[in-house]
Structures are given as C-alpha cells and as structure tokens.
Enzyme design. Structure first.
Site, mmCIF file in Angstrom:
data_model
loop_
_atom_site.group_PDB
_atom_site.id
_atom_site.type_symbol
_atom_site.label_atom_id
_atom_site.label_comp_id
_atom_site.label_asym_id
_atom_site.label_seq_id
_atom_site.Cartn_x
_atom_site.Cartn_y
_atom_site.Cartn_z
ATOM 1 C CG ASP A 335 35.720 -12.543 -5.490
ATOM 2 O OD1 ASP A 335 36.942 -12.696 -5.353
ATOM 3 O OD2 ASP A 335 34.867 -13.108 -4.778
ATOM 4 C CD GLU A 367 39.439 -14.629 -7.716
ATOM 5 O OE1 GLU A 367 40.456 -14.733 -7.020
ATOM 6 O OE2 GLU A 367 38.294 -14.685 -7.243
#
Ligand code: CA
Length: 640
Positions: A335, A367
C-alpha cells in the site's frame, strides 16, 4: 536524546541492532524477551493470564525488570512454559511510562491490548508440514483482489454461517450458491475461474473493528496495529491468540490445495494512529518528521512510518520474511509504496530472492504513489512511478494510466475513457497496450514486467459502477444493460491482451456493484460483500473473462513480458475513429469502441478466437478478405 538524532548515521552505528531474537523467543522451559528501546530509561515486562483486563480470570502474573544491554536492547528470561500467557512492556522514556504490546509480537489477545507468548508449532493445522508455496511465472499471473469479509459474507455463498466472513470460509472447497450443488462459490468457484493469485486486502491486525463484537461493521483494514499478527475479527475466537494463527494457516493451506497463490496486502507505510506500539516503545523513531518535529502525513492517515530509518526498514524486511516463511504467503502488495524508499523495496526483493527458487517467484507489487509529501531522509528515493527503473526486477507497480485510458479518470465519475465513449483515445490506448505509462509521462518502464494492468480495484468505483456513472448517469446499477456489458468486455480484453500483469477486483468478472459508492471502506457488510447470486446472473460476462484468461495463457506473444515482445506489436494504419488494431505474433487484435460496426480488411485467412462479445476457444470459424467488428467489441483472429 534528541529526536533529530534518529535519522543520523551516528545513531545507527551506536544503536542499530541486527540480532534475530527480538520479541518473545519461546521454548518449553523458558522464554526470552528482547525489545529494542534505545531511548528508554527503564523497561518492565508484565505477564498476564488473559489478553485483556475485561476478561474473566484475568490477573497479572508477574512483573520483571528487564536489563539494559548494548545497542538499546532490554532483555529478560522467564523460566517455565509461558505458551499462551499474555505480556506487555512498560517503557519509561523521559520519565513517562507507557504500557505497550510488543513491536515484534507474534500473537495478540483481543484488540491487541497485549501480546502473547506462543508456541507456533501448536498453531500448525494438520498437514501444514506438507504445505508448500504455490508460485507461477510472472507471465502466467492473474490476480484477483478480495476482502476476507466480502468473499463469503453473503448467505448465498453457501458457506456455513459461523464461517462467513472468516478465514475458515476459504477451507470450504465444495460450496455452491445457496448450497444448490450446481453453481460453485468461493474457493470452489476460484478453482475454475482461471485466476492464479488471490490478493487479500489487509489481514494483519488492524484497529478499526472491535474484534469482540464486529456486528455489521466491516473495514478494509488500512489501519495497522500489529503487522506480525493476523487480524482477530476474521477468526472464530479473537480472545485466544492462537486461534487466528491456526485459522489463517488453514486458509493459506486451502488456497494452496486449490492451486492458488496467496498475496497479502501490506500497509507498512502508516499505523492506525500515533498511539501505537512503535511510538510507545521508541517515541518519534519510527515516524518521519520535518525539521520542526512535525509528523509527516503523506499517507493522509495522520502519520508516515520511516522505511528510510534502519530499524524500521529492518522491521519491514523481518515482517515480510516472517509471513513468507511462517504463514507460507506467496506474494505481497505494498500500500502506498511511494511512501517507502527504493532501497528498502530493493532489499525486501533481495531478501525474498534469497529464500530460494520459490522466493524468486514470489510476486511483489505496490502503489507507486502517496497521498502527499513526506519528510524522507536526504538522499532517499521514494518508490514512485518516476523510480520505476531504479526498483529492481521483480518489483511491479500498478499502471494507473491504463486504468484511466480504458475507463476514464478514477476521480471524475462521469468522465469516460476509451471503452465508454470518449473520442480520440486511440493513441493513448496504443501507448498502454505496449506496457507503458502515458506518453506524456516523464519516464517509461524499461520492461512491461514492471507493470500491473487493471481497470478496477477496491479503491474507487467498481468497473460496472464507473460505466453506469459515465454512460447512463442514472444510478441504475442493478439494471442489466447490454451496451455496458459490451464496454465491460472490451475493457477486460484490453487488460488481458496488453503487456503487463492482469489484476482485477473480485467480482469485476460479474458486473460487481457497490451502488455507486466509490469509497466503501467502512460502509458495512451488505454493500461491500460479493453478491453471489448476481455473479451467476452475469455468468455470460464471467465466461468471457475465463475465455480471455485461457487465451492469454495459451499465447506466448500475449503473455511474454519482455520489452522486445512489446516492441513486436505492430499497429495497423487504420484511419477509423475509435478503432485500434495491431498484429502481435500470430494474432490480429482489433478494438472497436465506436457504436457502429467496422469492416477491417484482412490479408489472408484467419481463425476467429474472439468476435462480437463471444469467445470461441475451439476456433471453429474462419474469415478472410475482411472481418466485421461490432460496435463496442474486441476481435482476436489467429493467422491460419
Ligand atoms: Ca484488530
């Protein structure tokens, strides 16, 4: 000690610790506790009978003053078999005593108030010693992203009520729709879908759900509390710290038995709050601050951890290796990877590679962005898109450009992309088909093996909802619509046939809706859960996805992830609006996002794999001279 010292080389030289024995190291005869607390004046170990003060029979068993050792370590050894006993540390810094669970804790009581000493051997389910990692070559990888609750909360899932929303739902390998014996659900369904990897939204211990009484509440879990402990609300007994560990392992083993890799979504970039185990143990060390001492908030969650500091980087590597080895996890999704530094990501990749052949095959992606600026240590390089070629091979990133080109911007719901009616997208589409960022982006990946291709994930609208909001704009999410289905199929074809690794949100293959909610992280079970009845109402779409995955698997020219393979794609000079056509090895691929059908000239004869929304794996029909491609559809032809 000044907090400004934390990021210095001098601090690391004096206090950096590389022993492998942090946490509670258990044997039957004694347990040794070690905690890194270089700013503490005093650390006291407390042993308890239960995981929380509210439980019946709880009492403090003993308090032990821990001895200060070199490099900021406090340690003590307690005689006796402590398996199942709970513990905390009382850490005194600058005269302030704070009671905390263990940064390196491996088990927890309810809601993580206390850590637990655990004999991990007794948490292994039967057959665990034979369980092995399931891995796939990157080019065969198909990722399906799901939340533990969403997977089985629906009563139509056919999962026993006591296992719905739990780890154990994954252990039912014969579940069917309402138990009808006909329509597979859950893992039984996944075995046939064609995906290779199940990506689980956060499964480490997070803070937003009361584990003792979750009720109708769910949360995606991007609010970490204990990174090395499974979340308790997914277990059948969150009070006994051993149960969640055993049930988590049962889940992993069941997915492995179904031939599926297990990817964990890891959120090392921030914690639930600053009232955390890290902050209580070494105040200020684990979080980035600017020169005035203000805590960074590039996560938009109130704090950013400091991967660019030695002991947090080390913690991340230790934690990843722990999940990989103790729980047999096969891959990791980071993340807000843009809040980590490139060096940390590369070291994590290197550490996995050193596990051997299976370690090298473990997928790692993230990400490549953050939600705002963060006070990185000088010289640290954030792991964002710009750093794509500084990240080692085997570290992939989500390509948000293919997502936005295909279906329109994620944050402007009414604005379409290529498949849903936006004109003049041909050149942008060609760019991303070849495994690249948008043409006007400042850099490009040196290989498509660095990219995850997708048009839906847990964040933002489901693909179906985006189509409704950008085309019909009437919130008719529950109404079947053939035009939208055609757009959905075209989007899926582009993801599956382009260069990069395909990824989808669970249920994308069956027009999943969240009634237009584009941020459903805490909006309850019913809105979020996979609607298994709907899954079969859209079985034609599901079949299309399955067919696409089968084609991808069978054609090296599609799935190869080298730059050379991408460069072999030859776009045809077709001067028709909304048409993109290209040759790739044996295949001719034609996308028509226009409403009108298009006739495309052919040289030679072809067998038809995909045409007009249908897939024919048997290639029973041939075509020559020209092929007609219906409005809003993909065609894939194989040269005879
Ligand atoms: Ca929790």
């Amino acid at each position: 000690m000044e907090k400004s010292a934390f990021g210095t080389i001098e601090f690391e030289q004096e206090y950096g610790y590389d022993g492998r024995d942090l946490g509670a190291v258990y044997t039957k005869d004694s347990t040794t506790f070690k905690v890194w607390a270089p700013t503490a004046e005093k650390v006291v170990l407390r042993l308890y009978e239960k995981g929380s003060a509210e439980e019946q029979g709880d009492c403090m068993l003993s308090e032990v003053n821990m001895s200060a050792e070199d490099r900021g370590i406090y340690a003590c050894t307690v005689q006796g078999d402590l398996d199942g006993k709970y513990y905390t540390y009382v850490v005194t810094v600058d005269g302030i005593a704070r009671e905390t669970s263990d940064v390196y804790g491996k088990a927890s009581g309810v809601n993580s108030q206390r850590s637990m000493v655990i004999d991990l051997a007794r948490t292994n389910p039967e057959g665990w010693d034979k369980d092995e990692h399931v891995t796939f070559p990157l080019e065969d990888t198909q990722i399906w992203e799901v939340h533990i609750n969403d997977f089985s909360n629906d009563e139509a899932s056919g999962i026993a009520p006591e296992h719905r929303g739990k780890y154990l739902a994954f252990t039912d390998k014969t579940s069917t729709l309402y138990g009808d014996g006909v329509h597979p659900t859950c893992v039984n369904y996944l075995k046939k879908l064609g995906i290779t990897h199940v990506h689980l939204l956060p499964t480490f211990d997070y803070g937003s759900i009361d584990e003792g009484a979750p009720g109708e509440n769910i949360n995606w879990g991007y609010d970490p509390v204990n990174y090395n402990v499974p979340e308790g609300s997914y277990s059948t007994d969150p009070y006994d710290g051993a149960v969640r560990i055993r049930e988590f392992k049962e889940m992993v083993m069941a997915l492995h038995q179904a031939g599926i890799s297990v990817v964990m979504d890891v959120v090392y970039n921030h914690t639930y709050s600053l009232d955390s185990v890290f902050e209580k143990t070494v105040p200020g060390y684990y979080y980035r601050q600017d020169e005035e001492g203000v805590y960074s908030n590039g996560s938009a969650c109130g704090n950013d951890t400091a991967s660019d500091r030695q002991m947090y980087r080390r913690y991340m590597i230790d934690s990843i290796l722990y999940w990989a080895t103790e729980y047999h996890i096969d891959g990791f999704r980071f993340d807000l990877m843009g809040l980590h530094d490139v060096e940390t990501m590369n070291q994590i990749r290197g550490a996995l590679n050193e596990l051997g052949e299976y370690g090298k095959c473990m997928i790692l992606y993230g990400e490549p962005w953050s939600a705002g600026p963060s006070a990185f240590r000088p010289g640290a390089v954030p792991a964002v898109k710009d750093a794509v070629n500084q990240l080692d091979d085997g570290i992939l990133m989500f390509n948000d450009d293919i997502r936005d080109v295909v279906k329109g911007p994620f944050n402007q719901l009414e604005v379409p992309g290529y498949v849903n009616g936006r004109p003049n997208m041909e050149e942008e589409l060609k760019q991303v088909i070849r495994g690249a960022f948008a043409a006007d982006y400042g850099c490009q990946p040196d290989t498509p093996a660095k990219l995850i291709n997708y048009v839906s994930a847990h964040d933002n609208s489901t693909l179906w909802d985006k189509l409704v909001d950008s085309v019909k704009r009437d919130k008719s999410y529950n109404v079947r619509d053939e035009k939208l289905l055609a757009m959905n199929k075209l989007a899926a074809a582009i993801v599956q046939l382009s260069k990069g690794v395909p990824f989808m949100q669970a249920g994308e293959e069956a027009a999943r809706t969240k009634q237009g909610e584009d941020n459903s992280y805490n909006l309850g079970k019913t809105l979020n859960q996979l609607d298994w009845k709907r899954m079969y109402e859209y079985q034609d779409l599901m079949t299309y996805y399955t067919g696409l995955m089968e084609i991808r698997k069978n054609y090296p020219e599609i799935k190869e992830l080298t730059r050379e393979s991408a460069d072999r794609i030859r776009f045809l000079p077709i001067a028709k609006e909304n048409i993109v056509a290209y040759e790739n090895g044996r295949l001719l691929v034609i996308y028509n996002a226009g409403e009108e059908e298009a006739d495309i000239e052919l040289s030679g004869a072809y067998r038809i794999l995909i045409q007009n929304g249908r897939i024919d794996l048997g290639k029973s029909r041939t075509v020559s001279g020209q092929v007609t491609v219906q409005g809003i559809s993909a065609a894939v032809l194989e040269k005879e």
